[in-house]
Design a protein around this motif. Structure first.
Motif, PDB file in Angstrom:
ATOM      1  N   ALA A  23      -1.301  44.699  12.773  1.00 56.09           N
ATOM      2  CA  ALA A  23       0.032  43.521  12.561  1.00 56.09           C
ATOM      3  C   ALA A  23      -0.357  42.166  13.446  1.00 56.09           C
ATOM      4  N   LYS A  24       0.142  41.128  12.921  1.00 58.10           N
ATOM      5  CA  LYS A  24       0.356  39.900  13.627  1.00 58.10           C
ATOM      6  C   LYS A  24       0.763  40.068  14.987  1.00 58.10           C
ATOM      7  N   GLY A  25      -0.181  39.551  15.968  1.00 54.57           N
ATOM      8  CA  GLY A  25       0.280  39.806  17.569  1.00 54.57           C
ATOM      9  C   GLY A  25       0.024  41.069  17.939  1.00 54.57           C
ATOM     10  N   LEU A  26      -0.706  42.100  17.329  1.00 53.80           N
ATOM     11  CA  LEU A  26      -1.099  43.289  17.996  1.00 53.80           C
ATOM     12  C   LEU A  26      -2.323  43.101  18.417  1.00 53.80           C
ATOM     13  N   SER A  33      -0.927  54.054   8.274  1.00 55.48           N
ATOM     14  CA  SER A  33      -0.716  52.865   7.368  1.00 55.48           C
ATOM     15  C   SER A  33       0.568  52.722   7.315  1.00 55.48           C
ATOM     16  N   LEU A  34       1.592  53.897   7.312  1.00 48.51           N
ATOM     17  CA  LEU A  34       3.080  53.936   7.343  1.00 48.51           C
ATOM     18  C   LEU A  34       3.618  52.714   8.315  1.00 48.51           C
ATOM     19  N   HIS A  35       3.031  53.099   9.796  1.00 51.34           N
ATOM     20  CA  HIS A  35       3.354  52.137  10.664  1.00 51.34           C
ATOM     21  C   HIS A  35       3.191  50.785  10.460  1.00 51.34           C
ATOM     22  N   LEU A  48       7.441  44.936   6.975  1.00 52.03           N
ATOM     23  CA  LEU A  48       8.869  44.899   6.567  1.00 52.03           C
ATOM     24  C   LEU A  48       9.600  44.496   7.599  1.00 52.03           C
ATOM     25  N   LEU A  49       9.462  45.069   8.991  1.00 57.12           N
ATOM     26  CA  LEU A  49      10.488  44.517  10.061  1.00 57.12           C
ATOM     27  C   LEU A  49      10.168  43.127  10.232  1.00 57.12           C
TER      28      LEU A  49
END
Length: 87
Positions: free
Chosen positions: A50-53, A62-64, A70-71
């Protein structure tokens, strides 16, 4: 922990012919750590953080990733709503 970028760099160098022992010396990591990265190279190559990780947990699914996306949408919407109230 190693960043995903570092793991990908190690995998790339190994694919170019650099030996595990040389990678171990170059990165200051144990040969077993390098071998662990190389053993999981397909999953490391396929993961999209994810962006920033920069660090991906081996328990991450993939759920994470979907939950984080979504967050981020929710946070962005809340920030935009907050900007409209202040003006």
């Amino acid at each position: 922990m190693m960043s995903i970028e570092l793991k990908r760099e190690i995998i790339g160098k190994h694919e170019q012919g650099v030996r595990v022992v040389d990678l171990s010396r170059q990165y200051g990591r144990s040969t077993s750590m390098i071998c662990s990265v190389l053993k999981r190279k397909e999953s490391i190559k396929s993961v999209t953080p994810a962006k920033g990780l920069t660090i991906i947990s081996k328990l991450r699914t993939s759920l994470h990733e979907n939950m984080e996306k979504l967050l981020m949408v929710w946070v962005t919407e809340k920030q935009l709503q907050g900007e409209g109230k202040d003006q």
